[in-house]
Design an enzyme around this catalytic site. Structure first.
Site, PDB file in Angstrom:
ATOM      1  N   CYS A  73      -2.625  -2.255   3.549  1.00 16.47           N
ATOM      2  CA  CYS A  73      -3.905  -2.902   3.226  1.00 16.47           C
ATOM      3  C   CYS A  73      -4.379  -2.449   1.844  1.00 16.47           C
ATOM      4  CB  CYS A  73      -4.915  -2.532   4.315  1.00 16.47           C
ATOM      5  SG  CYS A  73      -6.630  -2.879   3.921  1.00 16.47           S
ATOM      6  N   CYS A  76      -7.915  -1.112   1.628  1.00 12.40           N
ATOM      7  CA  CYS A  76      -7.973   0.229   2.232  1.00 12.40           C
ATOM      8  C   CYS A  76      -7.572   1.278   1.205  1.00 12.40           C
ATOM      9  CB  CYS A  76      -7.036   0.330   3.442  1.00 12.40           C
ATOM     10  SG  CYS A  76      -7.386  -0.805   4.787  1.00 12.40           S
TER      11      CYS A  76
END
Length: 175
Positions: A73, A76
């Protein structure tokens, strides 16, 4: 802390931001949603990368940021540096930041944590059951829990945790 410095300016300085000034939140800042009053805090029972068991009882008296992330991600990866710096600013005795890895092997989570120089506890959710209990559908998602153990809000999507809005959310958890 130095008398002339605020937590916000310390965080900015720690992150190498120009002149100790806060940068505005990114245009793609996460969506902050209040925690539904009728919804209870789901249980947390997770192992960290060292095999230590974590639950909310262990964190009593501290505000908690429970961050759901994965190494694949990109948002993230972008938010992690500012998220983990919060503990340095607020102190481990007041704030616990837990990075809960979603459905990745311990080897992948460990490699990411080492490469990112993560200092916060990395917990594992290999089957995704914890994320499901917290209704996580977007990564990253961060749940804010007050010192009293009550969930207050959820941020869906990336947040610049050095921005004034994010620091205000954390301050409210500590009040």
């Amino acid at each position: 802390m130095h008398p002339g410095l605020t937590r916000r300016s310390c965080l900015s300085t720690a992150l190498g931001l120009a002149g100790g000034c806060l940068l505005p939140a990114a245009a793609g800042a996460g969506e902050v949603q209040p925690w539904p009053r009728a919804e209870r805090l789901p249980a947390l029972d997770a192992l960290d990368l060292q095999g230590q068991r974590w639950n909310f009882d262990k964190l009593g008296g501290r505000a908690v940021l429970l961050n759901f992330w994965a190494s694949w991600c990109e948002p993230c990866r972008q938010e992690m540096p500012t998220l983990q710096q919060l503990v340095d600013v607020y102190g481990e005795d007041k704030l616990a930041v837990l990075a809960l890895n979603f459905k990745e092997s311990p080897a992948i989570a460990t490699r990411f944590a080492r490469n990112a120089a993560m200092t916060v506890p990395v917990l594992l959710d290999p089957g995704g059951q914890i994320a499901a209990r917290f209704a996580v559908k977007i990564f990253p998602t961060t749940v804010g829990i007050g010192r009293d153990g009550r969930p207050r809000w959820r941020v869906r999507g990336e947040m610049d945790w050095s921005a004034a809005q994010a620091l205000g959310l954390v301050d409210a958890l500590l009040a």
